[in-house]
Design a protein around this motif. Structure first.
Motif, PDB file in Angstrom:
ATOM      1  N   LYS A   1       0.843  -1.185   0.000  1.00  0.00           N
ATOM      2  CA  LYS A   1       0.000   0.000   0.000  1.00  0.00           C
ATOM      3  C   LYS A   1       0.881   1.239   0.000  1.00  0.00           C
ATOM      4  CE  LYS A   1      -3.681   2.377   2.551  1.00  0.00           C
ATOM      5  NZ  LYS A   1      -4.525   2.373   3.785  1.00  0.00           N
ATOM      6  N   ASP A   2       0.667   2.113  -0.966  1.00  0.00           N
ATOM      7  CA  ASP A   2       1.438   3.366  -1.067  1.00  0.00           C
ATOM      8  C   ASP A   2       2.939   3.104  -1.096  1.00  0.00           C
ATOM      9  OD1 ASP A   2      -0.978   4.738  -1.019  1.00  0.00           O
ATOM     10  OD2 ASP A   2      -0.934   4.970   1.159  1.00  0.00           O
ATOM     11  N   GLY A   3       3.343   2.031  -1.783  1.00  0.00           N
ATOM     12  CA  GLY A   3       4.770   1.750  -1.941  1.00  0.00           C
ATOM     13  C   GLY A   3       5.419   1.034  -0.779  1.00  0.00           C
ATOM     14  N   LYS A   4       4.635   0.633   0.235  1.00  0.00           N
ATOM     15  CA  LYS A   4       5.194  -0.045   1.403  1.00  0.00           C
ATOM     16  C   LYS A   4       4.494  -1.386   1.619  1.00  0.00           C
ATOM     17  CE  LYS A   4       6.407   4.264   3.772  1.00  0.00           C
ATOM     18  NZ  LYS A   4       6.247   5.075   5.010  1.00  0.00           N
ATOM     19  N   LYS A   5       5.227  -2.314   2.243  1.00  0.00           N
ATOM     20  CA  LYS A   5       4.634  -3.614   2.587  1.00  0.00           C
ATOM     21  C   LYS A   5       3.487  -3.388   3.562  1.00  0.00           C
ATOM     22  CE  LYS A   5       8.818  -5.128   3.677  1.00  0.00           C
ATOM     23  NZ  LYS A   5       9.709  -4.217   2.944  1.00  0.00           N
ATOM     24  N   HIS A   6       2.326  -3.956   3.210  1.00  0.00           N
ATOM     25  CA  HIS A   6       1.141  -3.677   4.014  1.00  0.00           C
ATOM     26  C   HIS A   6       0.138  -4.806   3.841  1.00  0.00           C
ATOM     27  CE1 HIS A   6      -1.208  -0.671   6.306  1.00  0.00           C
ATOM     28  NE2 HIS A   6      -2.268  -1.205   5.706  1.00  0.00           N
ATOM     29  N   GLY A   7      -0.220  -5.442   4.974  1.00  0.00           N
ATOM     30  CA  GLY A   7      -1.162  -6.541   4.928  1.00  0.00           C
ATOM     31  C   GLY A   7      -0.464  -7.881   5.090  1.00  0.00           C
ATOM     32  N   PRO A   8      -1.169  -8.966   4.811  1.00  0.00           N
ATOM     33  CA  PRO A   8      -0.565 -10.301   4.929  1.00  0.00           C
ATOM     34  C   PRO A   8       0.572 -10.485   3.935  1.00  0.00           C
ATOM     35  CG  PRO A   8      -2.972 -10.412   4.773  1.00  0.00           C
ATOM     36  CD  PRO A   8      -2.591  -9.018   4.431  1.00  0.00           C
ATOM     37  N   GLY A   9       1.639 -11.134   4.400  1.00  0.00           N
ATOM     38  CA  GLY A   9       2.765 -11.370   3.501  1.00  0.00           C
ATOM     39  C   GLY A   9       3.738 -12.390   4.067  1.00  0.00           C
ATOM     40  N   LYS A  10       4.652 -12.791   3.205  1.00  0.00           N
ATOM     41  CA  LYS A  10       5.692 -13.744   3.585  1.00  0.00           C
ATOM     42  C   LYS A  10       7.046 -13.177   3.172  1.00  0.00           C
ATOM     43  CE  LYS A  10       2.760 -17.849   2.929  1.00  0.00           C
ATOM     44  NZ  LYS A  10       2.628 -19.148   2.221  1.00  0.00           N
ATOM     45  N   PHE A  11       7.983 -13.188   4.124  1.00  0.00           N
ATOM     46  CA  PHE A  11       9.351 -12.735   3.825  1.00  0.00           C
ATOM     47  C   PHE A  11      10.271 -13.945   3.938  1.00  0.00           C
ATOM     48  CE2 PHE A  11      11.476  -8.477   3.530  1.00  0.00           C
ATOM     49  CZ  PHE A  11      12.677  -8.974   3.053  1.00  0.00           C
ATOM     50  N   PHE A  12      10.853 -14.331   2.818  1.00  0.00           N
ATOM     51  CA  PHE A  12      11.758 -15.479   2.762  1.00  0.00           C
ATOM     52  C   PHE A  12      13.197 -15.004   2.932  1.00  0.00           C
ATOM     53  CE2 PHE A  12       7.964 -16.550   0.419  1.00  0.00           C
ATOM     54  CZ  PHE A  12       7.717 -17.880   0.732  1.00  0.00           C
ATOM     55  N   TYR A  13      13.952 -15.723   3.784  1.00  0.00           N
ATOM     56  CA  TYR A  13      15.372 -15.442   4.005  1.00  0.00           C
ATOM     57  C   TYR A  13      16.169 -16.690   3.629  1.00  0.00           C
ATOM     58  CZ  TYR A  13      13.535 -11.594   6.868  1.00  0.00           C
ATOM     59  OH  TYR A  13      12.871 -10.478   7.322  1.00  0.00           O
ATOM     60  N   PRO A  14      16.393 -16.934   2.341  1.00  0.00           N
ATOM     61  CA  PRO A  14      17.149 -18.134   1.949  1.00  0.00           C
ATOM     62  C   PRO A  14      18.568 -18.138   2.479  1.00  0.00           C
ATOM     63  CG  PRO A  14      15.975 -17.191   0.065  1.00  0.00           C
ATOM     64  CD  PRO A  14      15.901 -16.188   1.165  1.00  0.00           C
ATOM     65  N   ASP A  15      19.156 -16.936   2.707  1.00  0.00           N
ATOM     66  CA  ASP A  15      20.525 -16.892   3.222  1.00  0.00           C
ATOM     67  C   ASP A  15      20.592 -17.420   4.662  1.00  0.00           C
ATOM     68  OD1 ASP A  15      19.007 -14.748   4.099  1.00  0.00           O
ATOM     69  OD2 ASP A  15      20.727 -13.380   4.230  1.00  0.00           O
ATOM     70  N   LYS A  16      19.506 -17.261   5.420  1.00  0.00           N
ATOM     71  CA  LYS A  16      19.456 -17.741   6.803  1.00  0.00           C
ATOM     72  C   LYS A  16      18.642 -19.024   6.951  1.00  0.00           C
ATOM     73  CE  LYS A  16      19.793 -13.065   8.720  1.00  0.00           C
ATOM     74  NZ  LYS A  16      19.129 -12.057   9.584  1.00  0.00           N
ATOM     75  N   GLY A  17      17.895 -19.370   5.913  1.00  0.00           N
ATOM     76  CA  GLY A  17      17.035 -20.541   6.016  1.00  0.00           C
ATOM     77  C   GLY A  17      15.829 -20.296   6.891  1.00  0.00           C
ATOM     78  N   GLN A  18      15.244 -19.098   6.796  1.00  0.00           N
ATOM     79  CA  GLN A  18      14.105 -18.756   7.625  1.00  0.00           C
ATOM     80  C   GLN A  18      12.979 -18.138   6.796  1.00  0.00           C
ATOM     81  OE1 GLN A  18      15.783 -16.124  10.580  1.00  0.00           O
ATOM     82  NE2 GLN A  18      16.487 -17.812  11.874  1.00  0.00           N
TER      83      GLN A  18
END
Length: 239
Positions: free
Chosen positions: A165-182
């Motif tokens: 929303k308005d250029g920012k992460k907003h609402g349900p989402g998933k953030f993948f960190y393949p470098d950390k495995g999380q």
């Protein structure tokens, strides 16, 4: 009986000059008073059809379709680089009523690039943005900013998929960190994760996993907690 001959009536010369000045069909280059020049097709003294316009003040050039004096259809717009004296493409795609509209590609001066849909001169609809740091965003746009669902991919391989929303992460989402495995799955508000669950995701293949694994979640119903947070977000979002 003598024959009287009357002189043939002729229109004033300015009528003839005006008739010749009317622009319709294909014309050679026409120069405006301010120095702008146009080569192409006309209809009722308006640029209409295929043509090329060069603006003297900026050196910018547009080549493509025109409709009743305005850029409308498919065309390419370029500007003159004052340093190199060479033309640099700015936009190639569709136009409507003298504005970018429909599918097109915009080339930014800093090397960034957007390819996708436009409306009224702004990024709107579905499109993909290539940023100068190597990250990309592909998804929905509204009023020149990410809005709706989209995927942000960072140069290090991390990625976010979810609401914007308005250029920012907003609402349900998933953030993948393949470098950390999380993987962080939760609710974002104005780019800040407000509530979520962090779990291991491909830790065995991660190049730089944390020294210790994540502790076990002790909540009896973590999914229920997340669902409750989702419901609270939906309520506040609809107010």
């Amino acid at each position: 009986m003598p024959v009287i001959k009357y002189p043939r009536l002729r229109d004033p010369l300015f009528y003839e000059w005006d008739r010749k000045a009317q622009k319709c069909g294909l014309r050679h280059t026409i120069y405006a008073v301010n120095g702008d020049q146009y080569t192409g097709e006309w209809l009722d003294n308006l640029k209409h059809g295929k043509g090329t316009q060069i603006w003297k003040s900026t050196g910018a050039i547009y080549s493509g379709d025109w409709k009743f004096g305005k850029r409308d259809g498919y065309g390419s717009y370029s500007v003159l680089d004052p340093a190199t004296k060479e033309y640099r493409r700015v936009y190639t795609g569709w136009w409507e009523n003298d504005r970018r509209s429909g599918r097109g590609t915009f080339f930014y001066p800093n090397g960034e690039l957007y390819e996708g849909e436009w409306s009224n001169g702004e990024r709107s609809g579905w499109g993909k943005m290539h940023y100068k740091d190597g990250s990309t965003y592909e998804g929905q746009w509204l009023m020149d900013q990410p809005n709706g669902q989209g995927l942000l991919q960072l140069p290090n391989g991390n990625r976010y998929s979810g609401g914007w929303k308005d250029g920012k992460k907003h609402g349900p989402g998933k953030f993948f960190y393949p470098d950390k495995g999380q993987l962080l799955e939760g609710i974002w508000v104005a780019d800040i994760p407000k509530c979520g669950v962090l779990v291991e995701f491909g830790r065995e293949n991660a190049p730089a996993p944390p020294e210790l694994p994540l502790p076990e979640i002790k909540l009896q119903d973590p999914a229920g907690v997340l669902a409750e947070a989702q419901a609270m977000f939906d309520d506040s979002h609809n107010e």
